[in-house]
Design a protein around this motif. Structure first.
Motif, mmCIF file in Angstrom:
data_model
loop_
_atom_site.group_PDB
_atom_site.id
_atom_site.type_symbol
_atom_site.label_atom_id
_atom_site.label_comp_id
_atom_site.label_asym_id
_atom_site.label_seq_id
_atom_site.Cartn_x
_atom_site.Cartn_y
_atom_site.Cartn_z
ATOM 1 N N GLN A 1 -0.917 -8.328 -1.965
ATOM 2 C CA GLN A 1 -2.165 -7.636 -1.633
ATOM 3 C C GLN A 1 -3.193 -8.566 -1.005
ATOM 4 O O GLN A 1 -4.125 -8.102 -0.345
ATOM 5 N N GLU B 1 -3.179 -10.831 4.822
ATOM 6 C CA GLU B 1 -3.849 -10.120 5.918
ATOM 7 C C GLU B 1 -2.913 -9.074 6.516
ATOM 8 O O GLU B 1 -3.347 -7.966 6.858
ATOM 9 N N HIS B 2 -1.640 -9.413 6.638
ATOM 10 C CA HIS B 2 -0.667 -8.464 7.184
ATOM 11 C C HIS B 2 -0.602 -7.183 6.358
ATOM 12 O O HIS B 2 -0.443 -6.090 6.907
ATOM 13 N N GLY C 1 -3.010 -5.810 4.569
ATOM 14 C CA GLY C 1 -4.192 -5.008 4.859
ATOM 15 C C GLY C 1 -4.105 -4.304 6.200
ATOM 16 O O GLY C 1 -4.732 -3.251 6.411
ATOM 17 N N GLU C 2 -3.298 -4.860 7.119
ATOM 18 C CA GLU C 2 -3.125 -4.276 8.440
ATOM 19 C C GLU C 2 -1.973 -3.271 8.474
ATOM 20 O O GLU C 2 -1.684 -2.694 9.532
ATOM 21 N N GLY C 3 -1.312 -3.090 7.331
ATOM 22 C CA GLY C 3 -0.189 -2.154 7.283
ATOM 23 C C GLY C 3 1.112 -2.720 7.802
ATOM 24 O O GLY C 3 2.074 -1.970 8.014
ATOM 25 N N ARG C 4 1.187 -4.023 7.968
ATOM 26 C CA ARG C 4 2.413 -4.663 8.458
ATOM 27 C C ARG C 4 3.251 -5.054 7.229
ATOM 28 O O ARG C 4 3.327 -6.204 6.821
ATOM 29 N N ASP D 1 6.413 -7.620 7.552
ATOM 30 C CA ASP D 1 5.964 -9.015 7.623
ATOM 31 C C ASP D 1 5.413 -9.482 6.279
ATOM 32 O O ASP D 1 5.601 -10.634 5.881
ATOM 33 N N SER D 2 4.738 -8.579 5.589
ATOM 34 C CA SER D 2 4.149 -8.930 4.293
ATOM 35 C C SER D 2 5.224 -9.282 3.271
ATOM 36 O O SER D 2 5.068 -10.224 2.485
ATOM 37 N N TYR E 1 4.911 2.801 1.313
ATOM 38 C CA TYR E 1 3.654 2.777 2.064
ATOM 39 C C TYR E 1 3.529 4.101 2.806
ATOM 40 O O TYR E 1 4.226 4.325 3.796
#
Length: 256
Positions: free
Chosen positions: A79, A82-83, A85-88, A91-92, A211
């Motif tokens: 959480q 940054e990825h 928070g961007e919906g990626r 990558d997360s 998600y």
């Protein structure tokens, strides 16, 4: 029986819950292992979004401490990305797996990881340490773990010896080399090895992030994710084993 029991522990721990349009549940059983080495996560409402959830199973190897560490930190760390928070999400997941490795190698977490050992594992370490002094043989797994601990301890120069000062010094030196030392003199006790050097456990993992209406799955090792669709099993992961050419190449390139 070393790391195994003579009869399995069949008591089960189950959990369930729901959030938004999601209903979930799970269960665990110790089985034949001497201690329960596995852990799981099931967290909903990530980043304040009721439709986002993370589930994971961590299969401990050689102890429970790394599985428990991932259980404690993975949902929190993903959480922060940054990825995420961007919906990626894809990558997360890659980044949070690497983040767990980074944290496990970070010396500031060494004592915490050591404290996450189960009581039975800690008692076993103490018993095998005593057995080393008394000459009683320890089980093969523990011997390998202790060997790696000692090699790492030596490799970091903790032994405090200067290789250039170890040249032979006449007959007295030769005699000293030929006379076996007692086990306690040949290797340091576990307590004398730095905390981060004592961590020899690990874990495989399979983690799924829901998600919105999408599902993302990542795994390390041979922990598997399977989707049931219209009564059919759909594999969501690929095992990472040395038999696979890509995994064998990765291991060899890492110097293993």
């Amino acid at each position: 029986m070393g790391a195994y029991l003579s009869t399995p522990v069949t008591d089960k721990e189950v959990f369930n819950g729901e959030a938004a349009s999601l209903v979930y549940g799970g269960g665990s059983m110790q089985g034949w292992r001497r201690t329960m080495e596995d852990a799981h996560i099931a967290e909903v409402g990530l980043a304040g979004d009721a439709t986002t959830a993370v589930f994971g199973v961590f299969d401990g190897h050689g102890g429970a401490e790394v599985a428990k560490f991932c259980q404690k930190y993975m949902a929190r760390e993903i959480q922060k990305l940054e990825h995420f928070g961007e919906g990626r999400i894809e990558d997360s997941l890659v980044k949070v797996f690497h983040r767990m490795d980074e944290m496990l190698r970070d010396h500031k977490y060494a004592d915490e990881i050591e404290n996450l050992k189960t009581k039975d594992d800690a008692d076993e370490d103490e018993r095998t340490g005593d057995e080393g002094d008394s000459g009683v043989s320890m089980d093969g797994l523990e011997m390998i773990k202790r060997l790696f601990q000692y090699k790492r301890w030596q490799g970091d120069g903790a032994a405090g010896s200067d290789p250039s000062s170890n040249a032979a010094e006449g007959e007295d030196s030769m005699a000293a080399e030929q006379t076996p030392s007692p086990p306690a003199a040949r290797s340091p006790s576990v307590d004398h090895i730095p905390a981060d050097m004592r961590i020899q456990a690990g874990c495989t993992a399979v983690v799924a992030v829901k998600y919105g209406n999408e599902l993302f799955v990542a795994n390390a090792g041979d922990s598997r994710g399977v989707l049931c669709r219209s009564g059919q099993a759909v594999a969501l992961s690929e095992d990472h084993k040395p038999a696979a050419e890509s995994e064998r190449t990765r291991i060899l390139n890492a110097g293993m």
